[in-house]
Write a protein that holds these residues in place. Structure first.
Motif, short mmCIF file in Angstrom:
data_model
loop_
_atom_site.label_atom_id
_atom_site.label_comp_id
_atom_site.label_asym_id
_atom_site.label_seq_id
_atom_site.Cartn_x
_atom_site.Cartn_y
_atom_site.Cartn_z
N ALA A 74 0.75 -1.30 -0.12
CA ALA A 74 0.10 0.06 -0.14
C ALA A 74 0.85 1.24 0.02
O ALA A 74 0.79 2.36 -0.74
CB ALA A 74 -0.97 0.03 1.17
N LEU A 75 2.01 1.42 0.65
CA LEU A 75 2.95 2.55 0.87
C LEU A 75 3.63 2.53 -0.52
O LEU A 75 3.71 3.78 -0.91
CB LEU A 75 4.05 2.31 2.13
CG LEU A 75 4.85 3.42 2.21
CD1 LEU A 75 4.00 4.62 2.60
CD2 LEU A 75 6.00 3.00 3.34
N ALA A 76 3.97 1.57 -1.01
CA ALA A 76 4.61 1.52 -2.50
C ALA A 76 3.60 2.17 -3.53
O ALA A 76 3.92 3.13 -4.26
CB ALA A 76 5.02 0.36 -3.06
N ALA A 77 2.51 1.74 -3.33
CA ALA A 77 1.39 2.20 -4.25
C ALA A 77 1.09 3.72 -4.33
O ALA A 77 0.83 4.40 -5.17
CB ALA A 77 0.11 1.47 -4.23
N VAL A 78 1.08 4.31 -2.93
CA VAL A 78 0.92 5.56 -2.60
C VAL A 78 2.02 6.41 -3.21
O VAL A 78 1.75 7.49 -3.81
CB VAL A 78 0.88 5.75 -1.11
CG1 VAL A 78 0.65 7.30 -0.81
CG2 VAL A 78 -0.75 5.33 -0.70
N ALA A 79 3.36 6.08 -2.96
CA ALA A 79 4.48 6.60 -3.46
C ALA A 79 4.61 6.70 -4.95
O ALA A 79 4.78 7.69 -5.55
CB ALA A 79 5.61 5.74 -3.04
N THR A 80 4.08 5.49 -5.63
CA THR A 80 4.09 5.52 -7.13
C THR A 80 3.17 6.57 -7.61
O THR A 80 3.40 7.29 -8.52
CB THR A 80 3.65 4.04 -7.59
OG1 THR A 80 4.56 3.09 -7.10
CG2 THR A 80 3.64 4.16 -9.19
N VAL A 81 1.89 6.62 -7.08
CA VAL A 81 0.81 7.77 -7.34
C VAL A 81 1.42 8.89 -7.34
O VAL A 81 1.40 9.89 -7.97
CB VAL A 81 -0.56 7.21 -6.66
CG1 VAL A 81 -1.32 8.51 -6.99
CG2 VAL A 81 -0.99 5.93 -7.22
N ALA A 82 1.84 9.28 -5.89
CA ALA A 82 2.40 10.60 -5.57
C ALA A 82 3.43 11.03 -6.82
O ALA A 82 3.68 12.32 -7.10
CB ALA A 82 2.82 10.66 -4.23
N THR A 83 4.58 10.09 -7.03
CA THR A 83 5.49 10.41 -7.99
C THR A 83 4.92 10.82 -9.33
O THR A 83 5.20 11.63 -10.21
CB THR A 83 6.50 9.07 -8.01
OG1 THR A 83 7.07 8.94 -6.81
CG2 THR A 83 7.34 9.46 -8.92
N ALA A 84 4.28 9.79 -9.88
CA ALA A 84 3.40 10.11 -10.93
C ALA A 84 2.81 11.48 -11.37
O ALA A 84 2.55 12.18 -12.23
CB ALA A 84 2.41 8.97 -11.65
N SER A 85 2.10 11.73 -10.04
CA SER A 85 1.24 12.98 -10.08
C SER A 85 2.16 14.11 -10.14
O SER A 85 1.63 15.19 -10.55
CB SER A 85 0.02 13.01 -9.23
OG SER A 85 0.75 13.08 -7.95
N SER A 86 3.20 14.01 -9.67
CA SER A 86 4.23 15.29 -9.63
C SER A 86 5.05 15.38 -10.68
O SER A 86 5.81 16.12 -10.69
CB SER A 86 5.01 15.18 -8.15
OG SER A 86 5.43 14.31 -8.15
N THR A 87 5.12 14.25 -11.58
CA THR A 87 6.02 14.36 -12.62
C THR A 87 5.52 15.26 -13.85
O THR A 87 4.41 14.95 -14.05
CB THR A 87 6.33 12.80 -13.10
OG1 THR A 87 6.84 12.03 -12.17
CG2 THR A 87 7.16 12.88 -14.61
N PRO A 88 6.31 16.09 -14.14
CA PRO A 88 5.79 17.21 -15.18
C PRO A 88 5.32 16.27 -16.60
O PRO A 88 5.93 15.23 -16.83
CB PRO A 88 6.76 18.08 -15.69
CG PRO A 88 7.92 17.25 -15.09
CD PRO A 88 7.71 16.51 -14.02
N GLU A 89 4.37 16.64 -17.24
CA GLU A 89 3.81 16.12 -18.49
C GLU A 89 5.11 16.28 -19.63
O GLU A 89 5.53 17.42 -19.51
CB GLU A 89 2.68 16.48 -18.95
CG GLU A 89 1.32 15.97 -18.07
CD GLU A 89 0.03 16.43 -18.65
OE1 GLU A 89 -0.59 15.74 -19.12
OE2 GLU A 89 -0.13 17.80 -18.49
N PRO A 90 5.32 15.18 -20.53
CA PRO A 90 6.08 15.57 -21.48
C PRO A 90 5.75 16.59 -22.46
O PRO A 90 4.48 16.94 -22.56
CB PRO A 90 6.26 14.15 -22.28
CG PRO A 90 4.98 13.43 -21.84
CD PRO A 90 4.69 14.15 -20.60
N GLU A 91 6.63 17.19 -23.25
CA GLU A 91 6.15 18.26 -24.21
C GLU A 91 5.41 17.52 -25.13
O GLU A 91 5.38 16.36 -25.35
CB GLU A 91 7.54 18.65 -24.91
CG GLU A 91 8.52 19.91 -24.09
CD GLU A 91 7.65 21.17 -23.73
OE1 GLU A 91 6.60 21.44 -24.39
OE2 GLU A 91 8.13 21.60 -22.97
N ILE A 92 4.70 18.50 -25.97
CA ILE A 92 3.82 17.77 -27.16
C ILE A 92 4.77 17.63 -28.17
O ILE A 92 5.51 18.40 -28.59
CB ILE A 92 2.61 18.91 -27.51
CG1 ILE A 92 1.90 19.18 -26.34
CG2 ILE A 92 1.92 18.42 -28.49
CD1 ILE A 92 0.93 20.31 -26.43
N ALA A 93 4.40 16.39 -28.95
CA ALA A 93 5.38 16.08 -30.09
C ALA A 93 4.74 16.70 -31.29
O ALA A 93 3.35 16.98 -31.29
CB ALA A 93 5.28 14.39 -30.10
#
Length: 154
Positions: free
Chosen positions: A8-27
């Motif tokens: 559960a802790l790993a899942a929360v950390a993964t979601v937090a990391t994914a949501s704070s990662t900036p979206e890539p530029e538009i191709a």
């Protein structure tokens, strides 16, 4: 901590990391001229947009964006292209010449994102990131239909 707690802790950390990662530029939207042509128009001298957008422009939409034109709400993955060309005028004619810029707006989970490619380049960027938020997004907030100005009757 037991195994389920660690998972559960790993899942929360993964979601937090994914949501704070900036979206890539538009191709660069390869093949966009095969998408649906929405409209074309000419911006001439005397129009406030002339210094930047003067010339002939074409608007294209991918299949997802067509749903937005029909419903008024553009789904995630909608992409719109604003393709601006200089013009050559002759007696009674106006013909497109070199591409000035290619603006792309893409609907993502965080909202519309914007980028501008310079001329015919697929890599040289004129407007992106903070500039796009200040210039493109700020103007598109005035659009009456989900940040989109153009209309499609097709």
């Amino acid at each position: 901590m037991n195994l389920s707690g660690i998972i559960a802790l790993a899942a929360v950390a993964t979601v937090a990391t994914a949501s704070s990662t900036p979206e890539p530029e538009i191709a660069y939207p390869a093949g966009f001229r095969g998408w649906t042509h929405i409209s074309s128009a000419y911006i001439g001298e005397g129009n406030p947009g002339f210094p930047r957008y003067g010339g002939i422009h074409y608007i294209y939409a991918n299949d997802r964006a067509l749903t937005g034109y029909r419903t008024g709400v553009f789904p995630l993955g909608s992409v719109l292209i604003f393709d601006v060309h200089d013009v050559k005028t002759g007696p009674g004619t106006i013909d497109p010449t070199a591409r000035k810029l290619l603006d792309v707006m893409e609907k993502r989970r965080t909202g519309w994102r914007f980028i501008e490619f310079d001329g015919d380049s697929r890599t040289k960027i004129s407007v992106t990131g903070d500039q796009a938020v200040k210039v493109c997004a700020a103007c598109h907030e005035n659009a009456k239909r989900d940040h989109v100005f153009s209309a499609f009757d097709g």
